[in-house]
Design an enzyme around this catalytic site. Structure first.
Site, mmCIF file in Angstrom:
data_model
loop_
_atom_site.group_PDB
_atom_site.id
_atom_site.type_symbol
_atom_site.label_atom_id
_atom_site.label_comp_id
_atom_site.label_asym_id
_atom_site.label_seq_id
_atom_site.Cartn_x
_atom_site.Cartn_y
_atom_site.Cartn_z
ATOM 1 N N GLY A 154 52.122 39.029 31.701
ATOM 2 C CA GLY A 154 52.700 37.769 32.191
ATOM 3 C C GLY A 154 52.203 36.657 31.286
ATOM 4 O O GLY A 154 52.012 36.852 30.085
ATOM 5 N N ARG A 155 51.954 35.508 31.883
ATOM 6 C CA ARG A 155 51.598 34.335 31.073
ATOM 7 C C ARG A 155 50.245 34.509 30.386
ATOM 8 O O ARG A 155 50.095 34.175 29.205
ATOM 9 C CB ARG A 155 51.543 33.096 31.959
ATOM 10 N N ILE A 156 49.250 35.019 31.106
ATOM 11 C CA ILE A 156 47.906 35.126 30.512
ATOM 12 C C ILE A 156 47.894 36.235 29.459
ATOM 13 O O ILE A 156 47.353 36.081 28.358
ATOM 14 C CB ILE A 156 46.843 35.377 31.614
ATOM 15 N N ARG A 177 55.595 45.755 35.346
ATOM 16 C CA ARG A 177 56.663 46.158 36.264
ATOM 17 C C ARG A 177 58.027 46.004 35.586
ATOM 18 O O ARG A 177 58.922 46.784 35.791
ATOM 19 C CB ARG A 177 56.618 45.296 37.528
ATOM 20 N N THR A 235 39.729 40.513 32.843
ATOM 21 C CA THR A 235 39.525 39.112 33.246
ATOM 22 C C THR A 235 40.398 38.795 34.466
ATOM 23 O O THR A 235 40.600 37.627 34.791
ATOM 24 C CB THR A 235 39.898 38.141 32.095
ATOM 25 N N ARG A 237 40.978 40.934 38.026
ATOM 26 C CA ARG A 237 40.271 41.144 39.287
ATOM 27 C C ARG A 237 39.399 42.390 39.152
ATOM 28 O O ARG A 237 39.850 43.430 38.648
ATOM 29 C CB ARG A 237 41.255 41.353 40.454
ATOM 30 N N GLU A 266 32.122 41.120 43.698
ATOM 31 C CA GLU A 266 31.559 39.879 43.161
ATOM 32 C C GLU A 266 30.776 39.204 44.282
ATOM 33 O O GLU A 266 31.215 39.273 45.427
ATOM 34 C CB GLU A 266 32.672 38.937 42.678
ATOM 35 N N HIS A 285 32.917 35.463 36.178
ATOM 36 C CA HIS A 285 34.241 34.960 36.580
ATOM 37 C C HIS A 285 34.418 33.492 36.165
ATOM 38 O O HIS A 285 34.582 32.609 37.016
ATOM 39 C CB HIS A 285 34.436 35.123 38.096
ATOM 40 N N ILE A 286 34.402 33.270 34.835
ATOM 41 C CA ILE A 286 34.533 31.898 34.333
ATOM 42 C C ILE A 286 35.857 31.693 33.584
ATOM 43 O O ILE A 286 36.004 30.741 32.816
ATOM 44 C CB ILE A 286 33.360 31.498 33.411
ATOM 45 N N GLY A 287 36.812 32.607 33.788
ATOM 46 C CA GLY A 287 38.075 32.549 33.047
ATOM 47 C C GLY A 287 38.717 31.161 33.025
ATOM 48 O O GLY A 287 39.131 30.667 31.984
#
Ligand code: DGY
Length: 324
Positions: A154-156, A177, A235, A237, A266, A285-287
């Site tokens: 997707g976008r990331i 998908r 990055t 989940r 986490e 978790h600093i994305g």
């Protein structure tokens, strides 16, 4: 309409809401509220701007019948039971796009950190173990011309693929998908099935939305199919990976290394064995943790609340079906 913001967010979002004279309750403590406290305050509000991983499940919705809308301060919406929201016609908004660059930067950073064992080498200095130049020690691998496999383009994922192509001329394969025509055209990305993604990626990076059906999809069976030089990056989940199996894969040369910005569970404990490995780099978790991304997220979340307040469609809605 009264809005509860369960953790303070950048000023730019608060100002937008105040300009519309929306009544805000901002959790004044830095502490995470207990579930009971959280639900109690939600019960007294019409909308929630939710920061963090509070489980917004059927029980939550049942206990908070006054809620008319939820704006998440995240792009991921796996903490929300969407069918529960749908059955009550509650729109749920998220913050897409604005954090794609920042999150893919962290994936890119982890990829290189793992390839050059940089966290481990930094620890050598801290442990008074700089040593002398050794032509055979602490060797990494170069990424030029290697294959990047994206799970969820997707976008990331698109931003990550762009960087890898520009910096290292990497070939891009992906599993999704649906086909991402833009990536196929712009980056010559090739759609592959999941098996091929596993067996052909030199770097495998997860950029998918998490859902139960993908729980721990990266496990002993799937790691065993990956190349022994493969770098696993997550990055998205932590629940995508089984961490005992990942530890086994990393300590038995089944894969080369792993870079994680998300862990399962986490927060990760400081005595987690993954932290002691030379071929594993972990971040907390600093994305999306840049000024630019967090400001963008605050604006998106505020715009979602304002739309609700003005009886309009949320501009970033993950369950548009509630408007039908
Ligand atoms: C998201 O937006 O889903 C991130 O994981 C939170 O920073």
């Amino acid at each position: 309409m009264k809005v509860f913001i369960n953790k303070n967010i950048p000023e730019i979002g608060i100002k937008l809401l105040q300009e519309k004279e929306i009544s805000l309750t901002i959790n004044p403590t830095k502490n995470v509220l207990s579930r009971e406290e959280f639900i109690k305050i939600c019960q007294e509000h019409d909308a929630l701007l939710n920061v963090g991983t509070n489980k917004l499940d059927e029980d939550f919705f049942e206990q908070c019948p006054n809620l008319k809308g939820i704006a998440l301060f995240s792009v991921g919406f796996d903490a929300v039971n969407i069918p529960s929201a749908n059955s009550r016609k509650i729109p749920v908004g998220n913050t897409p796009d604005v954090l794609s660059r920042a999150t893919s930067d962290i994936a890119f950073l982890l990829m290189q950190s793992v390839a050059r064992k940089s966290f481990f080498n930094h620890k050598r200095i801290l442990n008074d173990n700089w040593g002398s130049f050794d032509p055979l020690a602490n060797l990494g691998q170069e990424l030029y011309g290697k294959t990047l496999g994206i799970f969820g383009l997707g976008r990331i994922g698109f931003e990550m693929a762009k960087k890898c192509k520009a910096a290292f001329g990497m070939n891009i394969i992906y599993h999704n998908r649906s086909h991402n025509k833009e990536a196929e055209k712009e980056l010559d990305a090739k759609y592959v099935d999941f098996e091929t993604l596993l067996t052909e990626s030199d770097v495998l990076s997860i950029h998918s939305n998490y859902s139960e059906e993908n729980n721990e999809i990266f496990n002993a069976t799937t790691f065993a199919k990956m190349k022994s030089n493969a770098i696993f990056i997550n990055t998205a989940r932590g629940k995508f990976q089984n961490e005992d199996d990942l530890f086994h894969a990393l300590t038995n040369n089944i894969i080369w290394g792993a870079g994680l910005d998300v862990t399962n569970p986490e927060p990760m404990k400081s005595d987690n064995p993954l932290l002691s490995l030379p071929n594993c780099c972990v971040l907390p978790h600093i994305g999306s943790a840049t000024y630019e991304a967090r400001n963008g997220m605050a604006v998106c979340a505020a715009q979602n609340i304002i739309a609700l307040f003005e009886d309009k469609k949320m501009p970033f809605c993950v369950n548009e079906e509630v408007y039908n």
